[in-house]
Design a protein around this motif. Structure first.
Motif, mmCIF file in Angstrom:
data_model
loop_
_atom_site.group_PDB
_atom_site.id
_atom_site.type_symbol
_atom_site.label_atom_id
_atom_site.label_comp_id
_atom_site.label_asym_id
_atom_site.label_seq_id
_atom_site.Cartn_x
_atom_site.Cartn_y
_atom_site.Cartn_z
ATOM 1 N N ALA A 22 -5.099 -11.785 -12.233
ATOM 2 C CA ALA A 22 -6.684 -11.443 -11.899
ATOM 3 C C ALA A 22 -6.094 -9.920 -10.540
ATOM 4 O O ALA A 22 -6.765 -8.555 -11.199
ATOM 5 N N LEU A 23 -5.018 -10.860 -9.852
ATOM 6 C CA LEU A 23 -4.968 -9.521 -9.265
ATOM 7 C C LEU A 23 -3.720 -8.320 -9.411
ATOM 8 O O LEU A 23 -3.676 -7.198 -9.094
ATOM 9 N N ILE A 24 -3.144 -8.596 -10.028
ATOM 10 C CA ILE A 24 -2.382 -7.609 -10.847
ATOM 11 C C ILE A 24 -3.065 -6.784 -11.443
ATOM 12 O O ILE A 24 -2.661 -5.134 -11.760
ATOM 13 N N ILE A 25 -4.155 -7.455 -12.294
ATOM 14 C CA ILE A 25 -5.012 -6.519 -13.685
ATOM 15 C C ILE A 25 -5.717 -5.560 -11.745
ATOM 16 O O ILE A 25 -5.906 -4.724 -12.526
ATOM 17 N N GLY A 26 -6.094 -6.304 -11.401
ATOM 18 C CA GLY A 26 -7.242 -5.272 -10.462
ATOM 19 C C GLY A 26 -6.199 -4.147 -9.949
ATOM 20 O O GLY A 26 -6.424 -3.171 -9.877
ATOM 21 N N ILE A 27 -5.485 -4.417 -9.513
ATOM 22 C CA ILE A 27 -3.675 -3.763 -8.921
ATOM 23 C C ILE A 27 -3.585 -2.049 -10.230
ATOM 24 O O ILE A 27 -3.669 -1.150 -9.783
ATOM 25 N N CYS A 28 -3.175 -2.921 -10.934
ATOM 26 C CA CYS A 28 -2.982 -2.090 -12.400
ATOM 27 C C CYS A 28 -4.619 -1.124 -12.568
ATOM 28 O O CYS A 28 -4.716 0.148 -12.617
#
Length: 224
Positions: free
Chosen positions: A94-100
């Motif tokens: 979720a954090l990686i998708i949010g950063i993208c």
């Protein structure tokens, strides 16, 4: 835009929730030894976690030991391990998708609307992470409280709520707030009016000017 702070606040809280979830998973203070009575002299403290148990005796340093057999563990502990590991992995995704999906991150072929959907997906994953954290934490706390007030269980076998459980509740609350902020940003972005201003992510065609169509006059009939 006015909604950009929601992105930053949601991702910062999501990162804090990820750290708290990992700490909850690794800490051994899920179940701690209970001291019932006022005339008890404490000679040792017992901590029980998902991966190890630790004993601290009087004037002796802390000694921890990992659980030897995976198949010999109780089903509650196995389920708690699985759910917490899934929660850590899901919060990281979720954090990686949010950063993208952040406005400042430039991805090839991604519009502002696509980034808003990425942030919404990240928010949903954070909310699911909070649910996965709450299940083993509340389950373990329920068992500890039930056994503590059970008169059939010996005093030496009773346990109290450890610091890891309180950290798990706090981490679940943080990821719930992070997920709510990111989902709120996605919903607000989708409800924006379709205006032709740059940065909104909408491709609006300019108004087409009507062409000057010549007016055909009616044919005149001449009579001789």
């Amino acid at each position: 835009m006015a909604f950009y702070p929601l992105q930053i606040a949601g991702l910062v809280l999501g990162f804090l929730g990820l750290v708290g979830t990992m700490a909850t998973t690794l800490l051994p203070q899920w179940r701690v030894s209970a001291f019932v009575g006022s005339n008890i002299i404490v000679f040792e403290r017992l901590w029980e976690g998902l991966w190890m148990n630790c004993i601290r005796q009087a004037k002796v340093r802390l000694q921890c030991k990992f659980y030897g057999s995976l198949l010999a563990l109780p089903p509650v502990l196995e389920a708690a391990r699985a759910l917490m590991c899934v929660a850590v992995a899901l919060s990281l995704i979720a954090l990686i998708i949010g950063i993208c999906g952040m406005k400042q991150i430039q991805c090839t072929g991604s519009s502002d609307r696509a980034k808003a959907y990425l942030l919404g997906t990240s928010g949903v994953l954070f909310i699911v992470t909070g649910i996965l954290v709450l299940i083993p934490v509340c389950w373990t706390a329920n068992i500890i409280i039930r056994d503590f007030y059970n008169p059939a269980i010996h005093v030496g076998q009773k346990r109290e709520l450890g610091a890891a459980l309180f950290l798990g509740w706090a981490s679940a609350g943080v990821v719930f707030i992070a997920g709510g902020l990111l989902c709120g940003y996605c919903c607000c972005n989708r409800k924006k009016p379709r205006l032709g201003y740059p940065g909104l992510g909408y491709s609006v065609r300019p108004p087409v000017k009507p062409r000057n169509v010549p007016v055909l006059s009616k044919p005149t009939t001449s009579y001789v």
